[in-house]
Write an enzyme that holds these catalytic residues in place. Sequence first.
Site, short mmCIF file in Angstrom:
data_model
loop_
_atom_site.label_atom_id
_atom_site.label_comp_id
_atom_site.label_asym_id
_atom_site.label_seq_id
_atom_site.Cartn_x
_atom_site.Cartn_y
_atom_site.Cartn_z
N SER A 78 0.84 -1.20 0.00
CA SER A 78 0.00 0.00 0.00
C SER A 78 0.87 1.23 0.00
CB SER A 78 -0.93 0.03 1.21
OG SER A 78 -0.20 0.47 2.34
N LYS A 79 0.28 2.30 -0.50
CA LYS A 79 1.01 3.56 -0.56
C LYS A 79 1.35 4.01 0.86
CE LYS A 79 1.97 7.20 -3.33
NZ LYS A 79 2.52 7.03 -4.63
N ARG A 80 0.41 3.77 1.76
CA ARG A 80 0.59 4.24 3.14
C ARG A 80 1.84 3.62 3.78
NH1 ARG A 80 -4.27 2.96 6.14
NH2 ARG A 80 -5.32 3.28 4.17
N ASN A 81 2.11 2.37 3.42
CA ASN A 81 3.31 1.73 3.97
C ASN A 81 4.57 2.17 3.24
OD1 ASN A 81 1.75 0.33 5.70
ND2 ASN A 81 1.83 -1.61 4.59
N GLY A 82 4.41 3.10 2.32
CA GLY A 82 5.58 3.59 1.59
C GLY A 82 6.01 2.66 0.47
#
Length: 470
Positions: free
Chosen positions: A252-256
Amino acid sequence: MKVRTRFAPSPTGFMHLGNLRTAIFEYLLARKYDGDFILRIEDTDKSRQVDGAIEFIYKTLELCGFKIDEGPMNEKEYGPYIQSERKEIYKKYALDLVEKGKAYYCFCTEEELEEMRNKANMRKRPFLYDGRCSKLSKEKIQENLDKGIPYVIRQKMPKTGVTIVEDEIYGKIKIDNSILDDQILLKSDGYPTYNFANVIDDHLMAITHVIRGKEYLDQTAKYNLLYDAFAWEKPKYIHVAMVLGEDGTKLSKRNGDASFMDLYDAGYLPEAIVNYLVLLGWSPEVNQEIFTMPELIANFNEKRISKSSSQYDLKKLQWFNHHYISKMEKDTYLNWVKKYLEYDVSDKTEKWVNHLLLIYQNTLNYGQEINDLVANFFKEIEVDQEAQEFMESDAIIKDVIKAFKEEVLKIEDWCPENISKAINNVKENVGVKGKLLYMPIRIQASGLMHGPELADTLYLIGKEKILARF
Ligand code: GLU
């Protein structure tokens, strides 16, 4: 029957590597059987849509070299290929299902649904719509419609028995009908849900093979019931296990986690990314890791897609990228890598810049890394403790430095060949070889104990600087 596969991303802004891998599998399957590869944009959830996401998807597919046979940019007979432009089609089929008694109008308010959810929560049961609107009389339904009461259309699920899903990878899966929710097909804003639109479109677009994430496998029971309700033939299903991030969690984008475009911008080559991704969860019959696109098409076998999830590994991707970089034609490499070079080279000759960059062609893992590799040629020298100690470790080192400076003064044409000759002369005249010859020169010139070929290093540092440092 002509094989037709589709890539059906939702334009939510982030096409992670798992999505791209699905696209690769779909593309290869279509090409392998001389079929068609279709792009369909699934944008019915307007709240999650991100500006520019559609362009991002096109760009990714284009850079990967995937030819799209049909899609929003090249409409053919099965269009439109953007779901939000197909609203009327879904409505027609939803009403058709109502007519057939396989779906019904639901006028429940948010409050009523909330109450049902709370009840389910209290009983620690998953929420299933209780079907109350399926019992409304024809007259009541008409009355509500006339009053303009907002409604959704729900699929009427069988309450007993099982539904079978046949998947090419996971085999036969039995789903108990009692756990199937009377899911919403058409929302109150008139848009279809994914659960409805995917079936309608896959059928109308004559898709023969549906490849998608395993998270849709259980849901497929509901889709099969829709196919049955319409008496349509089902496509072949190929559900693929997830690609997990380096930390073992969902990408995910949130996890970079990086998207294809992030990697591309950092200097990963599309062919390396594709080659790396295709082997995540698919194993060829041949013992081979590097594949050109035609080789992939020839070797692809959907039956060899793995059942278990695979883990993204940046080091392995770098290994592939490194391989592709090292195989580039010199000129192609130079044009490409220059885009990543951040140092000001306006006072250098092109010959110098090219020489510098070519030295690292066989070392470089990704484009942006060039800046770390060449950093020492753009800064003042620093000699660390270990190098300092080496310089004091033998009396002959001073002679080497002195002799080399004399040799440098004699060089007219400053090039690696002449520098090598100069080093050789020091070897003869001072009578040293090996580490005691090379290391003092390297340290005095660059401050470092390691680096590229000594003659190349000295050439790049330049005659003037060398004389000053010696
Ligand atoms: N729009 C869905 C997604 O992006 C596609 C799933 C499918 O391929 O059917 O996850």
